[in-house]
Scaffold this motif. Structure first.
Motif, PDB file in Angstrom:
ATOM      1  N   ARG A 159      41.007  59.355  50.043  1.00  0.00           N
ATOM      2  CA  ARG A 159      39.813  60.201  50.077  1.00  0.00           C
ATOM      3  C   ARG A 159      39.681  61.026  48.804  1.00  0.00           C
ATOM      4  NH1 ARG A 159      39.912  62.562  55.163  1.00  0.00           N
ATOM      5  NH2 ARG A 159      39.510  64.587  54.214  1.00  0.00           N
ATOM      6  N   ARG A 160      40.806  61.533  48.365  1.00  0.00           N
ATOM      7  CA  ARG A 160      40.801  62.377  47.166  1.00  0.00           C
ATOM      8  C   ARG A 160      40.342  61.572  45.938  1.00  0.00           C
ATOM      9  NH1 ARG A 160      40.184  66.660  44.359  1.00  0.00           N
ATOM     10  NH2 ARG A 160      41.747  67.196  42.804  1.00  0.00           N
ATOM     11  N   VAL A 161      40.780  60.322  45.852  1.00  0.00           N
ATOM     12  CA  VAL A 161      40.368  59.482  44.721  1.00  0.00           C
ATOM     13  C   VAL A 161      38.859  59.289  44.735  1.00  0.00           C
ATOM     14  CG1 VAL A 161      40.493  57.151  43.750  1.00  0.00           C
ATOM     15  CG2 VAL A 161      42.580  58.293  44.474  1.00  0.00           C
ATOM     16  N   GLU A 162      38.309  59.008  45.897  1.00  0.00           N
ATOM     17  CA  GLU A 162      36.859  58.821  45.999  1.00  0.00           C
ATOM     18  C   GLU A 162      36.126  60.091  45.614  1.00  0.00           C
ATOM     19  OE1 GLU A 162      35.579  57.063  49.732  1.00  0.00           O
ATOM     20  OE2 GLU A 162      37.236  55.631  49.557  1.00  0.00           O
ATOM     21  N   GLU A 163      36.678  61.201  46.092  1.00  0.00           N
ATOM     22  CA  GLU A 163      36.080  62.492  45.779  1.00  0.00           C
ATOM     23  C   GLU A 163      36.092  62.739  44.265  1.00  0.00           C
ATOM     24  OE1 GLU A 163      38.023  65.675  47.999  1.00  0.00           O
ATOM     25  OE2 GLU A 163      37.748  66.940  46.222  1.00  0.00           O
ATOM     26  N   LEU A 164      37.233  62.424  43.647  1.00  0.00           N
ATOM     27  CA  LEU A 164      37.360  62.644  42.198  1.00  0.00           C
ATOM     28  C   LEU A 164      36.355  61.813  41.422  1.00  0.00           C
ATOM     29  CD1 LEU A 164      41.232  62.757  41.873  1.00  0.00           C
ATOM     30  CD2 LEU A 164      39.665  64.565  41.159  1.00  0.00           C
ATOM     31  N   LEU A 165      36.183  60.550  41.848  1.00  0.00           N
ATOM     32  CA  LEU A 165      35.213  59.713  41.149  1.00  0.00           C
ATOM     33  C   LEU A 165      33.823  60.323  41.259  1.00  0.00           C
ATOM     34  CD1 LEU A 165      36.254  56.016  41.864  1.00  0.00           C
ATOM     35  CD2 LEU A 165      36.763  57.465  39.916  1.00  0.00           C
ATOM     36  N   GLY A 166      33.522  60.875  42.438  1.00  0.00           N
ATOM     37  CA  GLY A 166      32.241  61.542  42.605  1.00  0.00           C
ATOM     38  C   GLY A 166      32.102  62.722  41.660  1.00  0.00           C
ATOM     39  N   VAL A 167      33.167  63.488  41.517  1.00  0.00           N
ATOM     40  CA  VAL A 167      33.134  64.672  40.660  1.00  0.00           C
ATOM     41  C   VAL A 167      32.798  64.287  39.210  1.00  0.00           C
ATOM     42  CG1 VAL A 167      34.569  66.482  39.635  1.00  0.00           C
ATOM     43  CG2 VAL A 167      34.668  66.045  42.086  1.00  0.00           C
ATOM     44  N   VAL A 168      33.383  63.187  38.732  1.00  0.00           N
ATOM     45  CA  VAL A 168      33.132  62.808  37.345  1.00  0.00           C
ATOM     46  C   VAL A 168      31.908  61.908  37.207  1.00  0.00           C
ATOM     47  CG1 VAL A 168      35.539  63.042  36.679  1.00  0.00           C
ATOM     48  CG2 VAL A 168      34.687  60.816  37.414  1.00  0.00           C
ATOM     49  N   GLY A 169      31.207  61.674  38.311  1.00  0.00           N
ATOM     50  CA  GLY A 169      29.951  60.945  38.218  1.00  0.00           C
ATOM     51  C   GLY A 169      30.085  59.441  38.184  1.00  0.00           C
ATOM     52  N   LEU A 170      31.095  58.901  38.888  1.00  0.00           N
ATOM     53  CA  LEU A 170      31.191  57.448  39.001  1.00  0.00           C
ATOM     54  C   LEU A 170      30.965  57.070  40.456  1.00  0.00           C
ATOM     55  CD1 LEU A 170      34.337  56.658  36.851  1.00  0.00           C
ATOM     56  CD2 LEU A 170      31.995  56.033  36.316  1.00  0.00           C
ATOM     57  N   ARG A 171      30.373  55.890  40.664  1.00  0.00           N
ATOM     58  CA  ARG A 171      30.144  55.455  42.024  1.00  0.00           C
ATOM     59  C   ARG A 171      31.430  54.909  42.614  1.00  0.00           C
ATOM     60  NH1 ARG A 171      25.323  51.595  41.274  1.00  0.00           N
ATOM     61  NH2 ARG A 171      24.668  52.558  39.327  1.00  0.00           N
ATOM     62  N   ASN A 229      31.964  52.254  44.073  1.00  0.00           N
ATOM     63  CA  ASN A 229      32.218  50.825  43.884  1.00  0.00           C
ATOM     64  C   ASN A 229      33.030  50.569  42.612  1.00  0.00           C
ATOM     65  OD1 ASN A 229      30.372  51.155  41.847  1.00  0.00           O
ATOM     66  ND2 ASN A 229      28.989  49.533  42.525  1.00  0.00           N
ATOM     67  N   ALA A 230      33.362  51.649  41.902  1.00  0.00           N
ATOM     68  CA  ALA A 230      34.213  51.494  40.725  1.00  0.00           C
ATOM     69  C   ALA A 230      35.682  51.322  41.106  1.00  0.00           C
ATOM     70  CB  ALA A 230      34.070  52.712  39.813  1.00  0.00           C
ATOM     71  N   LEU A 231      36.016  51.698  42.355  1.00  0.00           N
ATOM     72  CA  LEU A 231      37.420  51.789  42.760  1.00  0.00           C
ATOM     73  C   LEU A 231      38.286  50.582  42.420  1.00  0.00           C
ATOM     74  CD1 LEU A 231      37.161  53.510  46.228  1.00  0.00           C
ATOM     75  CD2 LEU A 231      38.420  54.305  44.222  1.00  0.00           C
ATOM     76  N   ASN A 232      37.785  49.393  42.761  1.00  0.00           N
ATOM     77  CA  ASN A 232      38.638  48.221  42.612  1.00  0.00           C
ATOM     78  C   ASN A 232      38.385  47.461  41.322  1.00  0.00           C
ATOM     79  OD1 ASN A 232      40.084  48.511  45.051  1.00  0.00           O
ATOM     80  ND2 ASN A 232      38.212  47.916  46.126  1.00  0.00           N
ATOM     81  N   ARG A 233      37.734  48.116  40.383  1.00  0.00           N
ATOM     82  CA  ARG A 233      37.460  47.459  39.114  1.00  0.00           C
ATOM     83  C   ARG A 233      38.544  47.803  38.103  1.00  0.00           C
ATOM     84  NH1 ARG A 233      31.969  48.307  39.292  1.00  0.00           N
ATOM     85  NH2 ARG A 233      31.113  46.933  40.870  1.00  0.00           N
ATOM     86  N   TYR A 234      38.515  47.056  37.013  1.00  0.00           N
ATOM     87  CA  TYR A 234      39.495  47.272  35.941  1.00  0.00           C
ATOM     88  C   TYR A 234      38.822  47.971  34.759  1.00  0.00           C
ATOM     89  CZ  TYR A 234      42.580  44.357  38.613  1.00  0.00           C
ATOM     90  OH  TYR A 234      43.380  43.873  39.611  1.00  0.00           O
ATOM     91  N   PRO A 235      39.594  48.713  33.983  1.00  0.00           N
ATOM     92  CA  PRO A 235      39.008  49.512  32.903  1.00  0.00           C
ATOM     93  C   PRO A 235      38.107  48.726  31.961  1.00  0.00           C
ATOM     94  CG  PRO A 235      41.316  50.079  33.162  1.00  0.00           C
ATOM     95  CD  PRO A 235      41.042  48.956  34.104  1.00  0.00           C
ATOM     96  N   HIS A 236      38.466  47.457  31.671  1.00  0.00           N
ATOM     97  CA  HIS A 236      37.668  46.731  30.680  1.00  0.00           C
ATOM     98  C   HIS A 236      36.262  46.432  31.160  1.00  0.00           C
ATOM     99  CE1 HIS A 236      37.980  42.759  32.723  1.00  0.00           C
ATOM    100  NE2 HIS A 236      39.124  43.267  33.176  1.00  0.00           N
ATOM    101  N   GLU A 237      35.997  46.698  32.449  1.00  0.00           N
ATOM    102  CA  GLU A 237      34.655  46.447  32.960  1.00  0.00           C
ATOM    103  C   GLU A 237      33.729  47.640  32.760  1.00  0.00           C
ATOM    104  OE1 GLU A 237      34.776  44.051  36.793  1.00  0.00           O
ATOM    105  OE2 GLU A 237      36.795  44.822  36.710  1.00  0.00           O
ATOM    106  N   GLN A 256      32.151  55.744  30.430  1.00  0.00           N
ATOM    107  CA  GLN A 256      32.649  55.661  31.809  1.00  0.00           C
ATOM    108  C   GLN A 256      34.168  55.709  31.843  1.00  0.00           C
ATOM    109  OE1 GLN A 256      30.590  51.971  32.627  1.00  0.00           O
ATOM    110  NE2 GLN A 256      29.465  52.964  34.282  1.00  0.00           N
ATOM    111  N   ARG A 257      34.785  55.053  30.866  1.00  0.00           N
ATOM    112  CA  ARG A 257      36.250  55.072  30.813  1.00  0.00           C
ATOM    113  C   ARG A 257      36.743  56.500  30.593  1.00  0.00           C
ATOM    114  NH1 ARG A 257      38.364  49.630  28.978  1.00  0.00           N
ATOM    115  NH2 ARG A 257      40.088  50.798  28.209  1.00  0.00           N
ATOM    116  N   GLN A 258      36.005  57.231  29.761  1.00  0.00           N
ATOM    117  CA  GLN A 258      36.392  58.606  29.519  1.00  0.00           C
ATOM    118  C   GLN A 258      36.318  59.405  30.821  1.00  0.00           C
ATOM    119  OE1 GLN A 258      38.191  58.941  27.368  1.00  0.00           O
ATOM    120  NE2 GLN A 258      37.591  60.070  25.580  1.00  0.00           N
TER     121      GLN A 258
END
Lengths: 331, 292, 317, 329
Positions: A140-152, A154-162, A167-169
């Motif tokens: 839950r915390r990971v999802e929350e963090l992604l929200g905080v930095v403005g990522l959706r 659906n980014a969870l299971n992706r790899y950085p090169h995508e 966004q990587r920043q």
């Protein structure tokens, strides 16, 4: 001696005469070692929730200072105190526990994320390592963090090169926030980004600071970025602070000749601006072989005999106790 | 990069799956893989006793030419060359796999340790060991290890592993030195990940593409060395191998009988060539510069 | 003076390597090596006789003492006499090294020279059919075993089933013509196999150099291709090329020739080494191992000096 | 574009450059046209991947090929078309009529030759000077670009010089044959702020002294504002706006230019709370939208913007061209 007006009880980070020297080896079987004085006697205090902008040209030691504060490069001498407690001499476990309070954001959005791990794994790692919460809470915390930095999410299971650089920043910022740190070293976090993306990331950092009350050491070579984000500014030259003051003061009335030159060197995106430019002679000397006396004297337009011999100490300006400068000739 | 992340599905596209897709589009790579697999099936059949069980039997006349009964003819004492070739395929895979696995694992471990502790005595020690082993002539080392192990059939394998790991270790050491100064490793340090985890979770996985290619190269090198060592009497002790077949043939070819020589060299060339091309295709597919 | 100092320092730095090699060779060849006791004894020896011989051979001494004795011999270059021929090891080496060099040098030079040339052509036309052809040829060379190449060329040139032009085996350097007759088949086999690896390696190095910024700069200033290849690409790829060449020297002097010499019956160091392996002739093996290690140290030194010549950024410090 | 009726020195027309990639053909430059008059400086501005560098490289035929190639268009230098010219013809022009300097001073010079040697080489080839003449000419030009003790420095290898010094050597080499046009690709981006100021000032001074034209390729709007009279803004391989500097900064017409200018933090301003941003990100060049490439990020975009690509048209009663259906007033 400190350019911040608040009382000292809100001091989060206190740095005293910090030094980081790197030995330069001649090679096998050669005992003679030279010292590269990357950080050479730096002191300052940083209050909770404030941003210290650190500017300087390449090789001035600003990145090393950031890493020495976090003990990523263990300092050669001097003290770093977090909440009044020194970091030096801590046991491995004690240092590990303190790492929750201080994190770092990097410059290169490509090198700062492990290419074979998913975003979820990257952002979760701090929680796993520090064993915070149950598996579900971590997720839950990971999802929350992604929200905080403005990522959706659906980014969870992706790899950085995508992802793009910006966004990587953001992913790197989410990782740094995972442990709820109170102090973050941001090492040129927007230098590798394009202008239009740079402003997005700057806004994000500004927002985080306002909402979460995190103190930042914001390292950059770009004075415009520094001015935008900082409460106070320190100018570094060859391992030393040469000037340190609240942002508005240093930009309005720089006192050190190097700061003046730096400020007048920035190309201004305004064709109407025709202010005269102060162009310095020569290049920054090698930190392997710094000049005697004031490190800036060979390039300084106003240097005197004394500057060639003695190293000026940082001192309060005659007119303003919040404005600290390391120059004999500054007022 | 850029907007692609918004257009693909919820599950990400790892570097491995990207490399796999790229490899699948490489015609030469796929063909060479097919050839290698065909050889592997032959070898597996020998192991399981499906064919070539009679490789040691003396069943026919001396030097009979290729016929329906003896596809590749017979050798000087009347053994079936075809069966012996098949059996040798098994030997080749045994030598190749053992040496490739051993040398790659050892190279990865020591290379990673040296690289992670670069500049310390651990690194200097490993570099010294590599330099020393490099400076001992390979064939002498095989002979010396054979002596030490009192003629053990594994002497050749051990000697190959103890020299082939060096190349892999040098590459891995360099890569680890590069990787450990990357910011994501610093990020792990800032989080408080311990050193062992940093090596095994953050650094080594990013050298797997090098290890995979190095393993294929060691495989090929092992098969080729086996031929020379067996000819010199330092290789395969019991059983049959392409190297032994070729050394048998050195007298035959001067007498005008080429079956043994051709069978062993063509079969060996096919496997080595396919493996080399497979290795190339693998390298292309895994190259981090092209997989972005 | 500076260069001399450098050379001395480098040689001193090579000592640990030579020590390591002597340690390994001692452990494998002498300590765990074949036991000579029974060879020197008559039939049905008594326990006293065995003990006496063992103490003569030093087998009853502890490991360190024996190693230090061994080391002392190495340092004094006292390798003794061959156990099988009783000839002095030093005179055997002095006799056989020139033969090995005469055998190896043509193949070595041609293999590297042609390798660089083919690599340059392939790199220049990279992506075109000529590149693919050269690299295909290299892949074939890499996939053929040295032994198969040797036998193949022998059949082709020396047997009655082939052209039957050259001697089957043996060695004769009495006249240049004889030398060429005997050296041709081994050289062709060496070049054929070495070319595969060399061409690939050199092409990779050259292609890497072709993508450098300074090559683009040179093009932006109108430098023609020939000059571009020489001044920007070849000159800058010299470090990996020199490294490869220098470090293959010790290998070709000893190991590379071993197969050729024992196959063709050529009286060089390789043949002597091979015979010593077969008969367990320790003094010769000892000398060969130490010689190789020293050659590696010298190769390292030569490579470093060459770096300084080809690249001004390298300093001899 | 610029004042005067005389013919332009360089005239690029409908330039299209494509790159072959694993995932398909990538159009890096798509129908770019601009003019540069003798002695004039044109800024070519945009973010990474917008095609500005490729455009610069195309002028000298330096687009790496394969995978890249000029598909169509003309690059007319005093009437002769560089896009259709063969290598031999281009070689005569490179470094003599048109020179180029690059972003990375640390790697742009050949590390194994002395700088004097590299400079002499250019002078001897294009000017037919003797070795001795070329040597003194090299020292002379090194002095001009502000290198102290040029007679000593001429014997240095590149690694003995600092980044700023190397960039000066590059400039000296570029100017040595008196080119009519200098293509400068991010010449100061890799330099520190104080060095950048020195080098920039030097370039502008020398350009006036030599009377040559310059195409300044950069991402830095500050650099453009200080050095150019006229600028072209690129986005996703196309020119979106072309205007005089004063106009561009005072009244940006294309929404992208507007957004870009607004989003730069400025050292002259007070500490701000939020910077205006351009939402979203640059689209993938392999999967460009059908219409205007900026439509997805544009606050004013409507149906037509997503359907067809707007042409670069001259705005009425101005000297500004803009590729937008809804340009700012």
């Amino acid at each position: 001696m400190n350019p911040t007006p608040e009382s000292s009880d809100s001091v989060l980070l206190q740095v005293r005469d910090l030094k980081k020297y790197f030995p330069v080896r001649g090679g096998w079987f050669r005992g003679v070692q030279q010292q590269l004085k990357a950080v050479d006697g730096i002191s300052f205090a940083l209050h909770s929730g404030r941003t210290l902008g650190l500017v300087g040209e390449s090789g001035c030691g600003k990145s090393t200072l950031g890493r020495a504060l976090l003990n990523l490069h263990p300092p050669t001498a001097g003290d770093v105190l977090l909440d009044g407690l020194p970091l030096a001499g801590l046991s491995r476990q004690a240092l590990f526990a303190r790492r929750r309070d201080m994190q770092i954001i990097f410059q290169d959005p490509f090198a700062s994320l492990s290419p074979r791990r998913t975003v979820a794994q990257i952002v979760r790692e701090p929680l796993d390592v520090h064993r915070l919460g149950t598996q579900r809470e971590r997720r839950r915390r990971v999802e929350e963090l992604l929200g905080v930095v403005g990522l959706r999410s659906n980014a969870l299971n992706r790899y950085p090169h995508e992802f793009s650089g910006g966004q990587r920043q953001r992913i790197g910022i989410a990782r740094a926030l995972a442990l709820k740190p109170r102090f973050i070293v941001a090492d040129e976090p927007v230098s590798a980004l394009d202008v239009s993306v740079q402003s997005q990331v700057l806004n994000l950092i500004g927002k985080l600071q306002a909402e979460l009350g995190i103190a930042f050491l914001f390292i950059s070579h770009d004075l415009a970025v520094i001015r935008h984000i900082s409460d106070e500014v320190a100018v570094m030259y060859l391992g030393k602070f040469v000037e340190h003051a609240p942002a508005e003061k240093i930009f309005a009335a720089p006192k050190h000749p190097y700061t003046k030159a730096l400020l007048s060197s920035i190309p201004v995106p305004d064709p109407a601006n025709k202010s005269p430019r102060m162009v310095l002679e020569g290049d920054v000397p090698s930190p392997m072989n710094p000049p005697a006396g004031c490190p800036f004297h060979p390039r300084c337009p106003i240097a005197t005999e004394r500057c060639r011999i003695e190293v000026p100490a940082l001192r309060e300006s005659q007119t303003d106790s919040e404005h600290v400068v390391g120059c004999y000739l500054a007022t | 990069m850029s907007a692609r992340a918004d257009t693909v599905g919820a599950h990400g596209d790892s570097l491995w799956s990207k490399a796999f897709r790229k490899f699948r589009h490489d015609r030469v790579g796929m063909w060479s893989l097919a050839v290698v697999l065909a050889y592997a099936i032959v070898a597996l059949g020998v192991v399981l006793g499906v064919w070539a069980t009679d490789w040691a039997e003396v069943s026919g006349p001396k030097w009979s030419p290729a016929s329906v009964e003896y596809w590749f003819g017979t050798n000087i004492i009347g053994q079936d060359i075809f069966a012996r070739s098949l059996y040798s395929t098994r030997t080749a895979f045994e030598v190749g796999l053992l040496v490739a696995l051993g040398a790659t694992a050892l190279g990865a471990l020591l290379g990673a340790i040296a690289g992670f502790f670069s500049g310390t005595w651990i690194d200097e020690l490993i570099i010294w060991v590599m330099g020393v082993l490099d400076s001992v002539p390979f064939i002498l080392l095989v002979a010396a290890i054979a002596y030490t192990l009192q003629g053990s059939p594994w002497a050749m394998h051990i000697a190959m592993i103890s020299t082939f790991w060096i190349g892999t270790a040098r590459l891995i050491r360099g890569e680890v030195i590069k990787l450990k100064s990357l910011e994501y490793v610093e990020a792990a340090q800032a989080i408080g990940v311990n050193r062992l985890m940093i090596i095994f979770r953050h650094i080594l996985p990013n050298t797997f593409h090098i290890l995979l290619v190095q393993a294929t190269l060691s495989f090929v090198a092992a098969i080729k060395s086996e031929v020379i060592l067996s000819f010199l009497g330092l290789g395969v002790k019991d059983g049959m191998s392409w190297g032994l077949m070729i050394s048998e043939s050195t007298f035959e070819v001067l007498a005008g009988f080429f079956n043994n020589f051709l069978a062993a060299s063509v079969l060996m060339f096919g496997l080595v060539m396919a493996f080399n091309m497979f290795s190339d295709a693998l390298q292309d597919a895994l190259d981090p510069r092209t997989v972005k | 003076m500076e260069v001399l100092q450098y050379i001395v320092r480098k040689l001193i730095a090579g000592i640990p390597l030579v020590l390591g090699v002597t340690l390994i060779s001692f452990v494998l060849i002498v300590y765990f090596g074949p036991d000579k006791t029974y060879e020197l004894l008559g039939k049905n020896p008594t326990a006293e006789e065995i003990a006496e011989i063992r103490s003569q051979l030093g087998y009853d001494q502890p490991f360190t003492t024996r190693y230090l004795d061994y080391l002392r011999e190495v340092i004094r270059l006292e390798f003794g006499n061959s156990e099988s021929t009783d000839e002095k090891v030093s005179s055997i080496l002095a006799r056989t090294i020139p033969t090995s060099l005469a055998l190896a040098i043509p193949g070595f030079i041609l293999g590297n020279l042609l390798g660089v040339m083919l690599a340059l052509v392939a790199a220049y036309f990279r992506g075109y059919w000529i590149d693919k052809f050269i690299m295909g040829f290299a892949a074939v060379g890499m996939s053929i075993s040295f032994l198969i190449a040797i036998i193949g060329f022998q059949i082709l040139l020396s047997s009655s089933d082939g052209l039957d032009l050259l001697p089957v085996r043996g060695w004769d350097t009495s006249t240049p013509l004889q030398y060429i007759r005997y050296v041709t088949v081994p050289t062709l086999a060496t070049v054929f196999v070495a070319l595969g690896y060399n061409t690939r390696f050199y092409r990779a190095v050259i292609v890497e150099e072709m993508t450098r910024d300074h090559v683009r700069t040179a093009r932006a200033f109108g430098v023609p291709p020939a000059q571009l290849f020489y001044r920007n690409i070849l000159k800058n790829s010299m470090i990996p090329i020199v490294t490869r060449i220098m470090f293959s020297i010790p290998v070709i002097v000893i190991s590379g020739s071993l197969l050729l010499e024992s196959y063709f019956g050529i009286p060089g160091v390789g043949k002597v080494t091979y015979d010593a392996i077969v008969t367990g002739d320790q003094p010769i093996l000892k000398a060969v191992v130490v010689l190789t290690a020293v050659l590696f140290v010298v190769a390292q030194l030569l490579a470093d000096i060459c770096y300084r010549i080809v690249d001004p950024r390298v300093s001899l410090k | 574009m610029a004042a005067g009726t005389n013919k332009p020195l360089l005239s690029v027309r409908d330039l299209v450059v494509e790159f072959e990639t694993d995932q398909g053909v990538l159009r890096a430059v798509d129908g770019v046209s601009f003019d540069i008059h003798a002695g004039e400086t044109l800024g070519l501005v945009g973010e990474s991947g917008c095609g500005k560098t490729v455009t610069g490289l195309s002028i000298l035929g330096l687009v790496p090929s394969p995978p890249g190639r000029i598909v169509s268009g003309r690059i007319l230098l005093e009437g002769s078309d560089l896009a259709g010219m063969d290598e031999v013809g281009l070689r005569k022009i490179r470094g003599s009529k048109v020179s180029m300097i690059f972003q990375e001073p640390m790697t742009a010079l050949n590390p194994v030759f002395r700088i004097g040697n590299q400079m002499r080489d250019v002078l001897q080839r294009h000017q037919g000077l003797t070795r001795l003449q070329a040597h003194s000419a090299a020292i002379e030009i090194l002095a001009k670009v502000g290198i102290p003790e040029p007679a000593v420095r001429v014997e240095d290898y590149p690694h003995q010089l600092s980044g700023g010094m190397r960039q000066r050597v590059m400039i000296a080499m570029a100017l040595s044959c008196g080119p009519k046009l200098l293509v400068a690709d991010e010449p100061t981006t890799a330099l520190d702020v104080t060095t950048q100021a020195q080098v920039l000032e030097q370039i502008v001074r020398l350009q006036q002294e030599f009377g040559m034209a310059m195409l300044l390729v950069t991402h830095d709007l500050g650099v453009v504002a200080e050095t150019c009279r006229h600028a072209v803004v690129m986005y996703c391989g196309r020119i979106v706006e072309s205007s005089s500097i004063d106009e561009l900064f005072a009244r940006p017409r294309h929404p992208y230019t507007t957004g870009l200018l607004a989003s730069i933090p400025r050292a002259t301003e007070e500490r701000g709370d939020e910077l205006p941003v351009i939402p979203g990100m640059v689209p993938d060049l392999l999967h460009l939208p059908r219409g205007c490439a900026f439509a997805d990020r544009c606050p004013k975009a409507h149906e037509r913007c997503r359907q067809s690509v707007p042409h670069l048209d001259l705005l009425q009663s101005t000297r500004t061209s803009v590729a937008c259906y809804e340009p700012n007033a």
